[in-house]
Write a protein that holds these residues in place. Structure first.
Motif, PDB file in Angstrom:
ATOM      1  N   LEU A 174       8.997  24.105  45.054  1.00 61.43           N
ATOM      2  CA  LEU A 174       8.284  24.978  44.124  1.00 61.43           C
ATOM      3  C   LEU A 174       6.886  25.343  44.594  1.00 61.43           C
ATOM      4  CD1 LEU A 174       9.396  23.075  40.927  1.00 61.43           C
ATOM      5  CD2 LEU A 174      10.292  25.265  41.712  1.00 61.43           C
ATOM      6  N   THR A 175       6.262  24.453  45.357  1.00 61.24           N
ATOM      7  CA  THR A 175       4.878  24.736  45.763  1.00 61.24           C
ATOM      8  C   THR A 175       4.796  25.308  47.175  1.00 61.24           C
ATOM      9  OG1 THR A 175       4.636  22.467  46.543  1.00 61.24           O
ATOM     10  CG2 THR A 175       3.857  22.952  44.310  1.00 61.24           C
ATOM     11  N   GLY A 176       5.921  25.435  47.823  1.00 68.12           N
ATOM     12  CA  GLY A 176       5.908  25.976  49.182  1.00 68.12           C
ATOM     13  C   GLY A 176       5.460  27.428  49.178  1.00 68.12           C
ATOM     14  N   SER A 177       4.869  27.865  50.273  1.00 67.76           N
ATOM     15  CA  SER A 177       4.397  29.252  50.273  1.00 67.76           C
ATOM     16  C   SER A 177       4.855  30.012  51.503  1.00 67.76           C
ATOM     17  CB  SER A 177       2.880  29.299  50.151  1.00 67.76           C
ATOM     18  OG  SER A 177       2.300  28.475  51.111  1.00 67.76           O
ATOM     19  N   PHE A 178       6.030  29.671  51.995  1.00 69.83           N
ATOM     20  CA  PHE A 178       6.637  30.436  53.080  1.00 69.83           C
ATOM     21  C   PHE A 178       7.844  31.127  52.463  1.00 69.83           C
ATOM     22  CE2 PHE A 178       7.963  29.886  57.864  1.00 69.83           C
ATOM     23  CZ  PHE A 178       7.923  31.259  58.022  1.00 69.83           C
ATOM     24  N   SER A 195      -1.639  32.960  37.258  1.00 72.84           N
ATOM     25  CA  SER A 195      -2.363  32.046  38.147  1.00 72.84           C
ATOM     26  C   SER A 195      -3.112  32.788  39.242  1.00 72.84           C
ATOM     27  CB  SER A 195      -1.399  31.085  38.833  1.00 72.84           C
ATOM     28  OG  SER A 195      -0.434  30.644  37.942  1.00 72.84           O
ATOM     29  N   LYS A 196      -4.190  32.174  39.678  1.00 71.23           N
ATOM     30  CA  LYS A 196      -5.001  32.785  40.727  1.00 71.23           C
ATOM     31  C   LYS A 196      -5.004  31.970  42.024  1.00 71.23           C
ATOM     32  CE  LYS A 196      -6.808  36.218  38.275  1.00 71.23           C
ATOM     33  NZ  LYS A 196      -5.606  36.210  37.403  1.00 71.23           N
ATOM     34  N   GLY A 197      -4.875  30.659  41.910  1.00 70.74           N
ATOM     35  CA  GLY A 197      -5.065  29.803  43.079  1.00 70.74           C
ATOM     36  C   GLY A 197      -3.762  29.277  43.653  1.00 70.74           C
ATOM     37  N   TYR A 198      -3.740  28.002  43.923  1.00 65.43           N
ATOM     38  CA  TYR A 198      -2.595  27.398  44.583  1.00 65.43           C
ATOM     39  C   TYR A 198      -1.341  27.347  43.710  1.00 65.43           C
ATOM     40  CZ  TYR A 198      -4.924  25.809  48.809  1.00 65.43           C
ATOM     41  OH  TYR A 198      -5.548  25.759  50.010  1.00 65.43           O
ATOM     42  N   VAL A 199      -1.534  27.314  42.393  1.00 71.01           N
ATOM     43  CA  VAL A 199      -0.399  27.190  41.483  1.00 71.01           C
ATOM     44  C   VAL A 199       0.452  28.460  41.456  1.00 71.01           C
ATOM     45  CG1 VAL A 199      -1.444  28.011  39.333  1.00 71.01           C
ATOM     46  CG2 VAL A 199       0.208  26.141  39.250  1.00 71.01           C
ATOM     47  N   GLN A 201       2.183  29.913  43.695  1.00 70.10           N
ATOM     48  CA  GLN A 201       3.514  29.772  44.314  1.00 70.10           C
ATOM     49  C   GLN A 201       4.541  29.273  43.320  1.00 70.10           C
ATOM     50  OE1 GLN A 201       3.468  31.007  46.996  1.00 70.10           O
ATOM     51  NE2 GLN A 201       1.447  30.673  47.860  1.00 70.10           N
ATOM     52  N   MET A 202       4.111  28.283  42.566  1.00 70.72           N
ATOM     53  CA  MET A 202       5.012  27.663  41.614  1.00 70.72           C
ATOM     54  C   MET A 202       5.324  28.633  40.486  1.00 70.72           C
ATOM     55  SD  MET A 202       4.431  24.057  39.765  1.00 70.72           S
ATOM     56  CE  MET A 202       4.283  23.054  41.201  1.00 70.72           C
ATOM     57  N   GLU A 203       4.284  29.300  40.011  1.00 67.71           N
ATOM     58  CA  GLU A 203       4.493  30.259  38.935  1.00 67.71           C
ATOM     59  C   GLU A 203       5.453  31.367  39.359  1.00 67.71           C
ATOM     60  OE1 GLU A 203       1.061  32.014  37.057  1.00 67.71           O
ATOM     61  OE2 GLU A 203       2.379  33.095  35.666  1.00 67.71           O
ATOM     62  N   MET A 204       5.311  31.825  40.588  1.00 68.45           N
ATOM     63  CA  MET A 204       6.158  32.910  41.075  1.00 68.45           C
ATOM     64  C   MET A 204       7.631  32.540  41.014  1.00 68.45           C
ATOM     65  SD  MET A 204       4.337  35.521  41.977  1.00 68.45           S
ATOM     66  CE  MET A 204       4.948  36.407  43.375  1.00 68.45           C
ATOM     67  N   ILE A 205       7.955  31.331  41.436  1.00 70.71           N
ATOM     68  CA  ILE A 205       9.365  30.948  41.494  1.00 70.71           C
ATOM     69  C   ILE A 205       9.899  30.651  40.090  1.00 70.71           C
ATOM     70  CG2 ILE A 205       9.435  28.413  41.913  1.00 70.71           C
ATOM     71  CD1 ILE A 205      10.967  30.834  44.360  1.00 70.71           C
ATOM     72  N   VAL A 206       9.042  30.105  39.230  1.00 67.96           N
ATOM     73  CA  VAL A 206       9.449  29.850  37.848  1.00 67.96           C
ATOM     74  C   VAL A 206       9.741  31.177  37.139  1.00 67.96           C
ATOM     75  CG1 VAL A 206       8.662  28.975  35.608  1.00 67.96           C
ATOM     76  CG2 VAL A 206       8.239  27.653  37.679  1.00 67.96           C
ATOM     77  N   ARG A 207       8.824  32.136  37.290  1.00 72.41           N
ATOM     78  CA  ARG A 207       9.019  33.450  36.646  1.00 72.41           C
ATOM     79  C   ARG A 207      10.222  34.189  37.244  1.00 72.41           C
ATOM     80  NH1 ARG A 207       5.516  33.207  32.599  1.00 72.41           N
ATOM     81  NH2 ARG A 207       3.376  32.744  33.162  1.00 72.41           N
ATOM     82  N   ALA A 208      10.433  33.998  38.526  1.00 73.24           N
ATOM     83  CA  ALA A 208      11.565  34.667  39.176  1.00 73.24           C
ATOM     84  C   ALA A 208      12.871  34.252  38.514  1.00 73.24           C
ATOM     85  CB  ALA A 208      11.586  34.331  40.662  1.00 73.24           C
TER      86      ALA A 208
END
Ligand code: GDD
Ligand code: MN
Length: 251
Positions: A174-178, A195-199, A201-208
């Motif tokens: 979930l936190t990977g960014s590749f 989200s703006k920072g490191y989170v 990546q996780m938000e993107m996959i959850v919303r996806a």
């Protein structure tokens, strides 16, 4: 078979990556030339004091301004917004997001592209936690930070979230960014993301998953950087936890 007319825009966010940028760009160019896929590399530099932008200018001279694009910002504004900024300048129909510090090796990109085509996926996510994927060179500090991240994550959402997202195949990292995204899918996701920072990546996959986009996975090895330092400091951890809480509150 007719050559594919797909174009891949690689987003490279940089903050003090002077030593890493020439090598990552060279590896990327070589990989795309070998596979014959159309590409561009967009460097999003946040006013790095180490001269990363001067290095990028040199790379533009070497590889051409159609292949390397420098789209800088005045100051360090965070990873999430760096992707959004880069995406606005992308001309490809696919976007590849990766770190510039050689932790993500371009050799995996042909596999991302192959997987995307095979499954007609909206997103292909690199995963460190499946197949031959893995993490190399992490020190104790990194391992502890990871442990804290994941504990927050699990505690914050509980069993429901675990079943919904964590246990579902297709999102093991979930936190990977590749990752590789269809550009229009990334645009839709970004609209929904807070989200703006490191989170991010996780938000993107959850919303996806919420929006019903399909996610393929490719095992990757994540090798800790040799040059420079991780920008993941105390501030980022605090904003990561804040971001997570916001995410839990809004999903
Ligand atoms: N433009 C811009 N602005 N780039 C940034 C910023 C910023 O504020 N912060 C970091 N970067 C760039 C770095 O230069 C690097 O290319 C990439 O983003 C990743 O930053 P690192 O500081 O190397 O991250 P990391 O190695 O600690 O974390 C990696 O692993 C995490 C999961 O374990 C990243 O891939 C994270 O996204 C990931 O969550
Ligand atoms: Mn790194």
């Amino acid at each position: 078979m007719a050559a594919s007319r797909d174009k891949y825009s690689v987003l490279l966010p940089t903050y003090n990556e002077r030593e890493n940028l020439p090598l990552i760009v060279w590896l990327l160019v070589r990989s795309f030339e070998q596979s014959g896929n159309d590409f561009e590399i967009i460097v999003i530099d946040d006013g790095s004091p180490d001269g990363t932008q001067e290095v990028a200018e040199q790379l533009i001279k070497i590889y051409g301004s159609d292949k390397i694009l420098l789209r800088p910002r005045a100051k360090k504004l965070g990873l999430g917004t760096a992707y959004i900024h880069g995406m606005k300048h992308a001309t490809g129909n696919f976007i590849i997001i990766m770190d510039a510090d050689l932790s993500h090796h371009p050799k995996f990109i042909p596999e991302f592209i192959r997987t995307q085509k095979e499954g007609n996926f909206d997103i292909v996510s690199g995963t460190r936690y499946k197949g031959n994927g893995g993490v190399h060179g992490w020190d104790l500090k990194r391992k502890l930070i990871r442990l804290v991240f994941h504990s927050c994550f699990v505690l914050g959402r509980g069993a429901n979230f675990l079943t919904q997202v964590l246990l579902r195949p297709g999102a093991s990292d979930l936190t990977g960014s590749f990752r590789l995204y269809r550009k229009d899918v990334l645009e839709k996701l970004v609209e929904k993301c807070v989200s703006k920072g490191y989170v991010f990546q996780m938000e993107m996959i959850v919303r996806a998953r919420q929006l019903g986009f399909s996610v393929g996975e490719v095992p990757i090895s994540f090798v800790d950087r040799v040059y420079g330092e991780s920008k993941l400091g105390g501030n980022e951890i605090v904003s990561f936890v804040k971001g997570l809480l916001t995410l839990f509150a809004t999903t």
